[in-house]
Design an enzyme around this catalytic site. Structure first.
Site, PDB file in Angstrom:
ATOM      1  N   HIS A  60      18.426  32.301 -39.945  1.00 20.90           N
ATOM      2  CA  HIS A  60      18.001  30.567 -39.620  1.00 20.90           C
ATOM      3  C   HIS A  60      18.199  30.188 -38.115  1.00 20.90           C
ATOM      4  O   HIS A  60      19.216  30.026 -37.767  1.00 20.90           O
ATOM      5  CB  HIS A  60      19.305  30.019 -40.532  1.00 20.90           C
ATOM      6  N   HIS A  62      15.973  27.904 -34.908  1.00 21.61           N
ATOM      7  CA  HIS A  62      15.012  26.982 -34.394  1.00 21.61           C
ATOM      8  C   HIS A  62      14.507  27.540 -33.210  1.00 21.61           C
ATOM      9  O   HIS A  62      15.246  27.496 -32.119  1.00 21.61           O
ATOM     10  CB  HIS A  62      15.422  25.751 -34.404  1.00 21.61           C
ATOM     11  N   ARG A  64      11.713  26.397 -31.698  1.00 24.30           N
ATOM     12  CA  ARG A  64      11.243  25.154 -31.242  1.00 24.30           C
ATOM     13  C   ARG A  64       9.562  25.181 -30.776  1.00 24.30           C
ATOM     14  O   ARG A  64       9.116  24.254 -30.352  1.00 24.30           O
ATOM     15  CB  ARG A  64      11.820  24.598 -30.042  1.00 24.30           C
ATOM     16  N   HIS A 179      17.677  22.644 -47.326  1.00 19.17           N
ATOM     17  CA  HIS A 179      18.743  22.135 -46.562  1.00 19.17           C
ATOM     18  C   HIS A 179      19.351  20.827 -47.522  1.00 19.17           C
ATOM     19  O   HIS A 179      18.359  20.026 -47.801  1.00 19.17           O
ATOM     20  CB  HIS A 179      17.971  21.325 -45.384  1.00 19.17           C
ATOM     21  N   ASP A 305      21.998  28.831 -37.319  1.00 19.57           N
ATOM     22  CA  ASP A 305      21.407  27.643 -37.352  1.00 19.57           C
ATOM     23  C   ASP A 305      21.056  27.076 -35.905  1.00 19.57           C
ATOM     24  O   ASP A 305      21.387  25.905 -35.621  1.00 19.57           O
ATOM     25  CB  ASP A 305      21.991  26.517 -38.090  1.00 19.57           C
ATOM     26  N   PHE A 323      21.616  16.090 -33.530  1.00 20.34           N
ATOM     27  CA  PHE A 323      22.291  17.383 -34.224  1.00 20.34           C
ATOM     28  C   PHE A 323      22.027  18.584 -33.562  1.00 20.34           C
ATOM     29  O   PHE A 323      20.738  18.941 -33.781  1.00 20.34           O
ATOM     30  CB  PHE A 323      22.075  16.960 -35.832  1.00 20.34           C
ATOM     31  N   GLY A 324      22.978  19.450 -33.581  1.00 15.00           N
ATOM     32  CA  GLY A 324      22.446  20.863 -33.326  1.00 15.00           C
ATOM     33  C   GLY A 324      23.560  21.614 -32.392  1.00 15.00           C
ATOM     34  O   GLY A 324      24.030  20.795 -31.230  1.00 15.00           O
TER      35      GLY A 324
HETATM   36  O1  DOR Z   1      22.342  20.413 -36.536  1.00 17.66           O
HETATM   37  C1  DOR Z   1      21.071  20.672 -36.874  1.00 17.66           C
HETATM   38  N1  DOR Z   1      19.843  20.750 -36.081  1.00 17.66           N
HETATM   39  N2  DOR Z   1      20.948  20.580 -38.372  1.00 17.66           N
HETATM   40  C2  DOR Z   1      19.700  20.771 -38.918  1.00 17.66           C
HETATM   41  O2  DOR Z   1      19.546  20.814 -40.261  1.00 17.66           O
HETATM   42  C3  DOR Z   1      18.498  20.653 -38.021  1.00 17.66           C
HETATM   43  C4  DOR Z   1      18.823  21.248 -36.534  1.00 17.66           C
HETATM   44  C5  DOR Z   1      17.945  20.905 -35.530  1.00 17.66           C
HETATM   45  O3  DOR Z   1      16.471  21.167 -35.900  1.00 17.66           O
HETATM   46  O4  DOR Z   1      18.004  20.320 -34.403  1.00 17.66           O
HETATM   47 ZN    ZN Z   2      18.570  24.576 -39.236  1.00 17.13          ZN
END
Ligand code: DOR
Ligand code: ZN
Length: 429
Positions: A60, A62, A64, A179, A305, A323-324
């Site tokens: 999991h 990202h 980008r 999700h 994540d 978020f992230g």
């Molecule tokens: O914190 C997060 N960031 N949760 C998610 O489900 C998506 C992710 C993001 O793509 O930035």
């Molecule tokens: Zn994610």
């Protein structure tokens, strides 16, 4: 090319190995030592005092690319993975355009083959544009190399669409990565709903926002016989629902992140947006429940994540921030600290990064069995370092672990027989 990893402690859960021995690699593949009489032409990696594991899988992440290369791209993201001891990543489809058709999936596979430092397995979208209304061409996505489908970043709010996705993916033996977030319950929430959200004056996200959707998806998996994999679980209730569903023989698996396994909502009091993540950091009782879930087999794998963001979307008011958490380069060290604290055995930790995700995805990875591609992660359990995002290969410097002193770091990463890091730094161009 012949490589010998000498003198390390080998932990290979799939083969029940947890002892001192050497590992040989010939032409990019793992080799049995028995048939080899002459080791003189092997290049030697001295692994004395180190832990030698099958290459770690993070299902999991990202990356980008395409679309948000200012946050991360396949080059920087796979370099971050390699530095973090990860040899295989699965990348989420919330890109621009979304990975919802074969052309975009093939682009990612192609870019990764040419420029990526580790193995990249794409995840296709469940629905077109991740809008939740119409299934994407899942057969096409599978043909292009996707190993799962997910609308991660967003829930699939319509239960009939999720039902169809679970039904349809059975044909391909593909998991649906869900999700779980009820958008009405989570609306405008910034952090875990509880004592600290009241103290800090931030709108809360209740645990129920995750749990009602986890319950729904388990019911739909039972109805369809499809395989649902619940992403980044963060609450005691989710652990309990999944534990029971597994007992009932429902095809459900799940994952947890290093940040949900170690950090709590109290940390948000810094108002540092690097602590802002979805699902949010929860309170101690939930962290404890996740640790129980890891140890009793309810939780199948650890994932980062990895969600890199650029500075502008984090260096702002908490309410406005993205978020992230950028997690690839701290994941293994954070989990080694769980091992150091006696909360998780080393063997269990290794399985959560290897056989665990390999079984969820049904891929032929995660072991040191001779004949397999030589993906290897070597950890120095004694190495102590303070987390410094300035050193990250990732473009995302948004770490909730910055400044923390951690013991036990990945030092050498080998992908298909190529040594890509030494002492935690990239060595290939
Ligand atoms: O914190 C997060 N960031 N949760 C998610 O489900 C998506 C992710 C993001 O793509 O930035
Ligand atoms: Zn994610």
């Amino acid at each position: 090319m012949k490589l010998l990893i000498r003198g390390g402690k080998v932990v290979d859960p799939a083969n029940g190995i947890n002892d001192g021995r050497d590992v040989a690699i010939i032409d990019g593949k793992l080799a049995g030592l028995n048939g080899i009489s002459d080791l003189s032409d092997f290049q030697v990696i001295d692994a004395t005092g180190k832990i030698v594991c099958p290459g770690f899988i993070d299902m999991h992440v990202h990356l980008r690319e395409p679309g948000f290369e200012y946050k991360e791209d396949i080059v920087t993201g796979t370099r971050a993975a390699a530095a973090g001891g990860i040899t295989t990543v699965c990348c989420m489809p919330n890109t621009e355009p979304v990975i919802d058709n074969a052309a975009v999936a093939s682009f990612v596979v192609d870019r990764a083959r040419k420029a990526g430092l580790v193995n990249v397995l794409p995840i296709g979208a469940i629905t077109k544009k991740q809008e939740g209304n119409e299934l994407s061409e899942i057969g096409e996505l599978v043909s292009a190399g996707c190993v799962a489908v997910s609308d991660d970043g967003k829930p699939v709010m319509k239960a009939d669409i999720m039902r169809n996705a679970l039904d349809y993916t059975k044909m391909f033996g593909l998991p649906v990565l869900s999700h779980c977030e009820d958008l009405a319950l989570a609306a405008d929430g910034q952090m875990h709903e509880g004592y600290y959200s009241t103290i800090y004056g931030l709108k809360g996200i209740p645990t129920a926002a995750e749990e009602v959707m986890a319950a729904r998806d388990i019911i739909l998996a039972r109805l369809t016989g499809g395989h649902v994999h619940i992403c980044h679980i963060s609450t005691r209730g989710s652990v309990e629902l999944i534990r029971q569903a597994k007992k009932d023989g429902i095809k459900v698996t799940c994952e947890a992140t290093p940040h949900h396994l170690t950090l709590t909502d109290e940390l948000v009091g810094s108002y540092d947006a690097d602590t802002k993540v979805n699902p949010p950091l929860r309170s101690t009782e939930h962290v404890e429940a996740l640790l129980e879930g890891l140890n009793d087999g309810t939780i199948d794998c650890i994932v980062t994540d990895h969600a890199p963001h650029h500075l502008e979307s984090k260096d702002c008011e908490y309410n406005l921030a993205a978020f992230g958490i950028s997690g690839l380069e701290t994941s293994v060290a954070v989990c080694m600290n769980l091992v150091n604290q006696g909360k998780l055995s080393l063997e269990k930790m290794v399985s959560l990064y290897t056989t665990g995700p390999a079984n969820v995805l049904g891929i032929d990875k995660g072991t040191l069995t001779p004949g397999m591609a030589a993906d290897v992660t070597i950890i120095d359990p004694e190495k102590v370092k303070i987390v410094d995002p300035a050193e990250f290969y990732s473009r995302g410097k948004n770490s909730a672990f910055k400044g923390m002193k951690l013991k036990g770091w990945p030092v050498t990463t080998i992908v298909a027989g190529n040594v890509v890091t030494e002492n935690g730094r990239i060595v290939t161009p």
